[in-house]
Scaffold this motif. Structure first.
Motif, PDB file in Angstrom:
ATOM      1  N   THR A   1       4.947  -9.427   7.282  1.00 17.85           N
ATOM      2  CA  THR A   1       4.864  -8.887   5.918  1.00 17.85           C
ATOM      3  C   THR A   1       4.436  -7.424   5.932  1.00 17.85           C
ATOM      4  O   THR A   1       4.999  -6.587   5.218  1.00 17.85           O
ATOM      5  CB  THR A   1       3.868  -9.713   5.090  1.00 17.85           C
ATOM      6  OG1 THR A   1       4.281 -11.084   5.079  1.00 17.85           O
ATOM      7  CG2 THR A   1       3.813  -9.195   3.660  1.00 17.85           C
ATOM      8  N   ASP A   2       3.439  -7.103   6.762  1.00 22.74           N
ATOM      9  CA  ASP A   2       2.988  -5.711   6.858  1.00 22.74           C
ATOM     10  C   ASP A   2       4.096  -4.799   7.387  1.00 22.74           C
ATOM     11  O   ASP A   2       4.258  -3.660   6.922  1.00 22.74           O
ATOM     12  CB  ASP A   2       1.759  -5.624   7.769  1.00 22.74           C
ATOM     13  CG  ASP A   2       0.545  -6.313   7.167  1.00 22.74           C
ATOM     14  OD1 ASP A   2       0.530  -6.474   5.929  1.00 22.74           O
ATOM     15  OD2 ASP A   2      -0.361  -6.690   7.925  1.00 22.74           O
ATOM     16  N   SER A   3       4.859  -5.283   8.355  1.00 30.02           N
ATOM     17  CA  SER A   3       5.952  -4.480   8.927  1.00 30.02           C
ATOM     18  C   SER A   3       7.027  -4.212   7.886  1.00 30.02           C
ATOM     19  O   SER A   3       7.550  -3.089   7.771  1.00 30.02           O
ATOM     20  CB  SER A   3       6.556  -5.202  10.137  1.00 30.02           C
ATOM     21  OG  SER A   3       5.584  -5.415  11.147  1.00 30.02           O
ATOM     22  N   ILE A   4       7.357  -5.244   7.125  1.00 29.31           N
ATOM     23  CA  ILE A   4       8.380  -5.082   6.080  1.00 29.31           C
ATOM     24  C   ILE A   4       7.900  -4.103   5.024  1.00 29.31           C
ATOM     25  O   ILE A   4       8.653  -3.224   4.579  1.00 29.31           O
ATOM     26  CB  ILE A   4       8.715  -6.440   5.453  1.00 29.31           C
ATOM     27  CG1 ILE A   4       9.493  -7.303   6.447  1.00 29.31           C
ATOM     28  CG2 ILE A   4       9.516  -6.259   4.171  1.00 29.31           C
ATOM     29  CD1 ILE A   4       9.787  -8.700   5.943  1.00 29.31           C
ATOM     30  N   GLN A   5       6.656  -4.210   4.626  1.00 29.36           N
ATOM     31  CA  GLN A   5       6.128  -3.318   3.594  1.00 29.36           C
ATOM     32  C   GLN A   5       6.076  -1.872   4.084  1.00 29.36           C
ATOM     33  O   GLN A   5       6.286  -0.937   3.317  1.00 29.36           O
ATOM     34  CB  GLN A   5       4.742  -3.802   3.162  1.00 29.36           C
ATOM     35  CG  GLN A   5       4.793  -5.141   2.437  1.00 29.36           C
ATOM     36  CD  GLN A   5       3.415  -5.714   2.174  1.00 29.36           C
ATOM     37  OE1 GLN A   5       2.405  -5.105   2.523  1.00 29.36           O
ATOM     38  NE2 GLN A   5       3.365  -6.879   1.561  1.00 29.36           N
ATOM     39  N   PHE A   6       5.801  -1.694   5.359  1.00 28.20           N
ATOM     40  CA  PHE A   6       5.817  -0.338   5.922  1.00 28.20           C
ATOM     41  C   PHE A   6       7.244   0.213   5.939  1.00 28.20           C
ATOM     42  O   PHE A   6       7.463   1.407   5.708  1.00 28.20           O
ATOM     43  CB  PHE A   6       5.241  -0.355   7.340  1.00 28.20           C
ATOM     44  CG  PHE A   6       5.207   0.996   7.988  1.00 28.20           C
ATOM     45  CD1 PHE A   6       4.267   1.940   7.616  1.00 28.20           C
ATOM     46  CD2 PHE A   6       6.142   1.327   8.957  1.00 28.20           C
ATOM     47  CE1 PHE A   6       4.239   3.196   8.206  1.00 28.20           C
ATOM     48  CE2 PHE A   6       6.121   2.580   9.556  1.00 28.20           C
ATOM     49  CZ  PHE A   6       5.164   3.517   9.177  1.00 28.20           C
ATOM     50  N   TYR A   7       8.209  -0.672   6.186  1.00 35.28           N
ATOM     51  CA  TYR A   7       9.606  -0.220   6.211  1.00 35.28           C
ATOM     52  C   TYR A   7      10.070   0.216   4.823  1.00 35.28           C
ATOM     53  O   TYR A   7      10.938   1.089   4.707  1.00 35.28           O
ATOM     54  CB  TYR A   7      10.509  -1.337   6.737  1.00 35.28           C
ATOM     55  CG  TYR A   7      11.946  -0.905   6.927  1.00 35.28           C
ATOM     56  CD1 TYR A   7      12.318  -0.151   8.045  1.00 35.28           C
ATOM     57  CD2 TYR A   7      12.923  -1.216   5.982  1.00 35.28           C
ATOM     58  CE1 TYR A   7      13.618   0.270   8.209  1.00 35.28           C
ATOM     59  CE2 TYR A   7      14.229  -0.802   6.149  1.00 35.28           C
ATOM     60  CZ  TYR A   7      14.570  -0.058   7.262  1.00 35.28           C
ATOM     61  OH  TYR A   7      15.853   0.368   7.434  1.00 35.28           O
TER      62      TYR A   7
END
Length: 583
Positions: free
Chosen positions: A30-36
């Motif tokens: 989830t954190d990776s997607i939000q950073f993307y």
């Protein structure tokens, strides 16, 4: 090169939004997607900045960058920098490197960015050298497939869904039918209901209309090839009006749906326990009604005890159904007629009427649609009021009987909503419903069916033959022979499709009453959505038959034939005429 890169970045971000919304992901994912998401937004800002700098350095016209892009650019900058100091730990907030932004707003803009980039490239579909009928049919197939995959996401349903039920629901939503094998209110989550609503909206107007709208709005130029290619999708014969008509269709739809949602909210606000529930109910039913879909967030539809006796709601829904099913060409023609009449009166008042040309107001198409629609509504109202006195209208006051009869006359016209128990309808009412469903809405609308103009032209041709007239004439105009031939072709094809559908469903479900099966197949072909209560019990193969019937009814039999059959060559010769005995 920058534009292509931005397209792929926005595509990955859009898929990430779907994955995040549809699956239960670990925290690191989830954190990776939000950073993307931030990478996608920064990429758009960088691309537009390069475009602006290049424009000023090389002295090119700044009109190549549209106001819409500047506006979106400003919104994104505000999102990223205006909320810099947001308290940590707040729900639905993204805090990375000191930058804080509301996640829902970021997701929304990521989706908008993808729509923009995809729409820009949708205007290049004419380079595929495909028949418009093939592309039109293919766009619906693609949308149905995407909808099926989205509805099968874990977070879209409460207890899971099979492939055939997901395909059935997606087809019913895209084809704005309303037949349902699952309970929309109980079996689908809020996310699943949002997917259904989007499928209804895009399917009602057509995916090509939507992508053309965004493409024209955000693309810097529009070639002649683009406008010619879109011409067949919006029924606009004047090439100079294609872009304007596309923008009008979307603008009018969104305006009317917003107005309908506001009126519905004001009507049912007291019946709902929470304001948020009332807002969602209003938006969902406004879009579903205007698109003639018939889906509802209530288990029993408008027959639910919560709204069963809210008759002002029934009238609002009826108005939306009529406006959505009457066709955009008719609406715009009536608007232009009122505009012309008003301007004419103004010049008369100014004493300049002798210098003004008084042309013809409404087209023959508009007059046929208005007369036929009015006649069908009146006949349906009278038939329902007469045949349901001792059934669904029993025990109601005269005011209530009139409102229920009006709604009962409107809803078979491809709408699918019900304010009564459909299993309690009298047999004469069911037979009238079969005719009304078969005729359906008007061309260029969100509804399906045979179409009012097809029915009217066929009746006029029959009367002309009875009167021994060689031509079909109406309103001091002659109907072309091509229109007459198309009308009878559509009628024959509709009987073949519905007849085959009834045969196959009875073959796989022999235990079901024939009248209920016929009602289901008529409803599927005309994209109505009304049922006598057998949809949930259909065999798997019967569901497939209904799916194909809904698709053919929405796309159109002639459109599918044009897409499948190669165009014949034009011959310069002509055979001698010879009569064939008909009667």
């Amino acid at each position: 090169m920058l534009d292509k890169g931005l397209f792929f970045i926005s595509l990955i971000a859009f898929i990430s939004v779907i994955v995040e919304a549809g699956f239960k992901l670990p925290e690191w994912a989830t954190d990776s997607i939000q950073f993307y998401y931030l990478i996608c937004i920064f990429s758009f800002i960088a691309t537009l900045s390069v475009r602006v700098i290049t424009t000023f350095l090389y002295g090119k016209s700044t009109k190549k960058i549209l106001f819409s892009e500047y506006f979106l650019f400003a919104i994104l900058v505000i999102i990223l920098f205006f909320h810099w100091l947001v308290p940590e730990g707040e729900e639905s907030k993204l805090i990375i490197g000191g930058i804080a932004s509301d996640l829902s707003i970021i997701r929304f803009h990521v989706i908008v960015l993808f729509i923009i980039e995809f729409s820009k490239r949708s205007l290049q579909f004419q380079k595929l050298d495909l028949n418009p009928a093939v592309l039109f049919t293919g766009s619906f197939l693609l949308l149905i497939l995407i909808g099926t995959l989205l509805l099968m996401l874990p977070k879209a349903t409460n207890n899971g869904i099979s492939l055939i039920d997901a395909l059935f629901t997606s087809t019913s939503a895209v084809c704005v039918t309303g037949l349902a094998v699952l309970d929309t209110s109980k079996d689908f989550t809020h996310f699943g209901q949002v997917i259904i609503l989007i499928l209804i909206q895009v399917g009602g107007l057509g995916i090509m209309t939507f992508t053309s709208f965004f493409g024209f709005f955000f693309k810097r130029n529009s070639s002649i090839e683009n406008t010619l290619f879109i011409q067949d999708f919006i029924n606009e014969k004047r090439m100079s009006k294609i872009v304007g008509t596309t923008l009008k269709i979307i603008g009018f739809t969104l305006f009317l749906e917003l107005l309908g949602a506001i009126l519905i909210f004001l009507t049912i606000n007291e019946q709902m326990s929470e304001p948020g529930e009332a807002v969602w109910f209003s938006v969902f039913h406004s879009i579903s009604a205007f698109c003639n879909a018939g889906f509802s967030t209530l288990a029993q539809g408008l027959y639910d005890p919560v709204v069963r006796q809210v008759y002002s709601l029934h009238l609002i829904i009826s108005a939306l159904i009529i406006l959505g099913g009457i066709g955009f060409p008719v609406i715009f023609d009536v608007y232009n007629s009122f505009k012309y009449t008003f301007s004419q009166r103004f010049y008369d008042w100014c004493g300049e009427s002798k210098y003004r040309h008084k042309g013809r107001h409404l087209t023959v198409h508009t007059k046929i649609v208005l007369v036929t629609t009015t006649a069908l509504l009146v006949v349906g109202f009278a038939a329902y009021l007469w045949s349901e006195q001792h059934n669904t209208l029993a025990g109601l006051s005269w005011y209530e009987k009139i409102i229920v009869s009006i709604f009962g006359s409107v809803t078979p016209r491809t709408a699918g909503f019900n304010t009564v128990d459909m299993t309690q309808l009298a047999m004469p009412t069911i037979l009238v419903y079969l005719i009304l469903m078969w005729i359906g809405a008007s061309p260029g609308s969100t509804g399906g069916g045979l179409k009012t103009t097809t029915f009217a032209v066929a009746v006029l041709n029959t009367l002309s033959i009875a009167k021994h007239r060689p031509r079909v004439e109406l309103f001091r105009r002659e109907i072309t022979n091509e229109s007459v031939r198309k009308a009878f072709s559509v009628i024959i094809m509709s009987f073949l499709v519905i007849g085959l559908s009834v045969f196959l469903v009875t073959l796989y479900n022999p235990e079901m009453p024939l009248i209920a099966v016929a009602f289901e197949c008529f409803s599927a072909f005309s994209t109505v959505g009304l049922s006598l209560g057998i949809t949930h019990d259909l065999h798997m193969f019967s569901k497939i038959v209904i799916i194909v019937t809904m698709f053919i009814g929405r796309v159109g039999t002639l459109t599918i034939l044009v897409a499948l059959i190669r165009k014949a060559k034009t011959h310069t010769y002509q055979y001698p005429h010879e009569s064939v005995f008909i009667t």
